[in-house]
Design a protein around this motif. Sequence first.
Motif, PDB file in Angstrom:
ATOM      1  N   VAL A   8      33.574 103.976  60.497  1.00  0.00           N
ATOM      2  CA  VAL A   8      34.414 103.474  59.405  1.00  0.00           C
ATOM      3  C   VAL A   8      35.579 102.639  59.954  1.00  0.00           C
ATOM      4  O   VAL A   8      36.367 103.107  60.776  1.00  0.00           O
ATOM      5  CB  VAL A   8      34.963 104.656  58.570  1.00  0.00           C
ATOM      6  N   SER A   9      35.650 101.405  59.503  1.00  0.00           N
ATOM      7  CA  SER A   9      36.766 100.524  59.873  1.00  0.00           C
ATOM      8  C   SER A   9      37.382  99.980  58.597  1.00  0.00           C
ATOM      9  O   SER A   9      36.672  99.771  57.604  1.00  0.00           O
ATOM     10  CB  SER A   9      36.274  99.334  60.704  1.00  0.00           C
ATOM     11  N   LEU A  10      38.699  99.791  58.630  1.00  0.00           N
ATOM     12  CA  LEU A  10      39.340  99.144  57.483  1.00  0.00           C
ATOM     13  C   LEU A  10      40.464  98.243  57.964  1.00  0.00           C
ATOM     14  O   LEU A  10      41.337  98.668  58.725  1.00  0.00           O
ATOM     15  CB  LEU A  10      39.888 100.169  56.486  1.00  0.00           C
ATOM     16  N   THR A  47      44.843 106.467  54.896  1.00  0.00           N
ATOM     17  CA  THR A  47      43.797 105.479  54.588  1.00  0.00           C
ATOM     18  C   THR A  47      42.423 106.140  54.657  1.00  0.00           C
ATOM     19  O   THR A  47      41.578 105.942  53.773  1.00  0.00           O
ATOM     20  CB  THR A  47      43.873 104.312  55.611  1.00  0.00           C
ATOM     21  N   LEU A  48      42.218 106.953  55.686  1.00  0.00           N
ATOM     22  CA  LEU A  48      40.930 107.633  55.846  1.00  0.00           C
ATOM     23  C   LEU A  48      40.664 108.581  54.675  1.00  0.00           C
ATOM     24  O   LEU A  48      39.550 108.620  54.141  1.00  0.00           O
ATOM     25  CB  LEU A  48      40.923 108.386  57.187  1.00  0.00           C
ATOM     26  N   ILE A  51      39.606 106.598  51.695  1.00  0.00           N
ATOM     27  CA  ILE A  51      38.221 106.118  51.810  1.00  0.00           C
ATOM     28  C   ILE A  51      37.249 107.249  51.464  1.00  0.00           C
ATOM     29  O   ILE A  51      36.299 107.059  50.706  1.00  0.00           O
ATOM     30  CB  ILE A  51      37.946 105.565  53.234  1.00  0.00           C
ATOM     31  N   PRO A  58      35.873 100.876  52.764  1.00  0.00           N
ATOM     32  CA  PRO A  58      36.026 100.437  54.159  1.00  0.00           C
ATOM     33  C   PRO A  58      35.553  98.992  54.319  1.00  0.00           C
ATOM     34  O   PRO A  58      34.726  98.523  53.537  1.00  0.00           O
ATOM     35  CB  PRO A  58      35.123 101.396  54.934  1.00  0.00           C
ATOM     36  N   THR A  59      36.106  98.312  55.304  1.00  0.00           N
ATOM     37  CA  THR A  59      35.669  96.942  55.595  1.00  0.00           C
ATOM     38  C   THR A  59      34.259  96.991  56.178  1.00  0.00           C
ATOM     39  O   THR A  59      33.423  96.142  55.903  1.00  0.00           O
ATOM     40  CB  THR A  59      36.644  96.287  56.606  1.00  0.00           C
TER      41      THR A  59
END
Length: 249
Positions: A8-10, A47-48, A51, A58-59
């Motif tokens: 997971v990336s954001l 943020t996590l 999500i 997520p991005t």
Amino acid sequence: MIVSARSVSLTYQSADGEVEALKEVSFDINEGEFISLVGPSGCGKSTLLSIIAGLERPTSGTVYVDGEAVTGPSEKIGFMPQKDQLFPWRTIWGNVTLGPELRKQKDASLAESLLERYGLSDFKKKTPSQLSGGMRQRCALIRTLATDPKILLLDEPFSALDYQTRLSVSADIHGIICNEKKTALLVTHDISEAVSLSDRIVVLSKRPGQVKDIYDLTDLKGLSPMERRSDGRFKEFFNEIWKELDINV
Ligand SMILES: Nc1ncnc2c1ncn2[C@@H]1O[C@H](COP(=O)(O)OP(=O)(O)OP(=O)(O)O)[C@@H](O)[C@H]1O
Ligand SMILES: [Mg+2]
């Protein structure tokens, strides 16, 4: 596995440019586990949680809850935000039935029995200001539990409490969560709180948050939060995690 975060990336897009909040975060939570998430300020912990709760996309990467990719808010998840955020003008009953009310559930029997089980029945007609900080926190947890989520996400729920209250309220809330057999993910700044409550601790690096390490506290399982604090291994875990966080600041 009840929650599974996969790469997971954001990256937030803001007026001042891009902010990379999370990078390739992967970890799993087993059903019934109590996991804490620690990491330096601004590393992407909230943020996590957003999500996982389906409030933020997520991005790249995916979160799975019960094997299904998260695409939006889900009934399976209960979110208990920082500060109790009870509505001051609503009674305790009005507050704990808010979730069921918003979901148009007519049946408030779960809220009723939770209040009963956890000693708040006599306070139903009171307002939050008439309760102690610890009781308000208990009420906020009951409100979150009243929609019967499988997973609880707790974002620094004890940070507004003074140290003494915090010790007893965190043990109290932990007890209720275990008793109700829920899965929990707790964000905290307090390493000793994490060591006293968790089955495992996920340590994030400074921003962009990446999983640095995962500590398994199975050795301490079966001990109450207070017993853990006086166990010799408590300090060892504390020091290891402290060192790991310290070199990031
Ligand atoms: N909506 C947003 N737009 C742009 N940047 C954001 C937004 N929300 C958070 N950020 C930035 O993303 C990073 C991660 O924020 P986040 O709130 O997830 O961190 P955190 O680990 O919860 O911090 P803290 O420990 O202070 O609560 C921070 O640099 C923050 O400023
Ligand atoms: Mg935060």
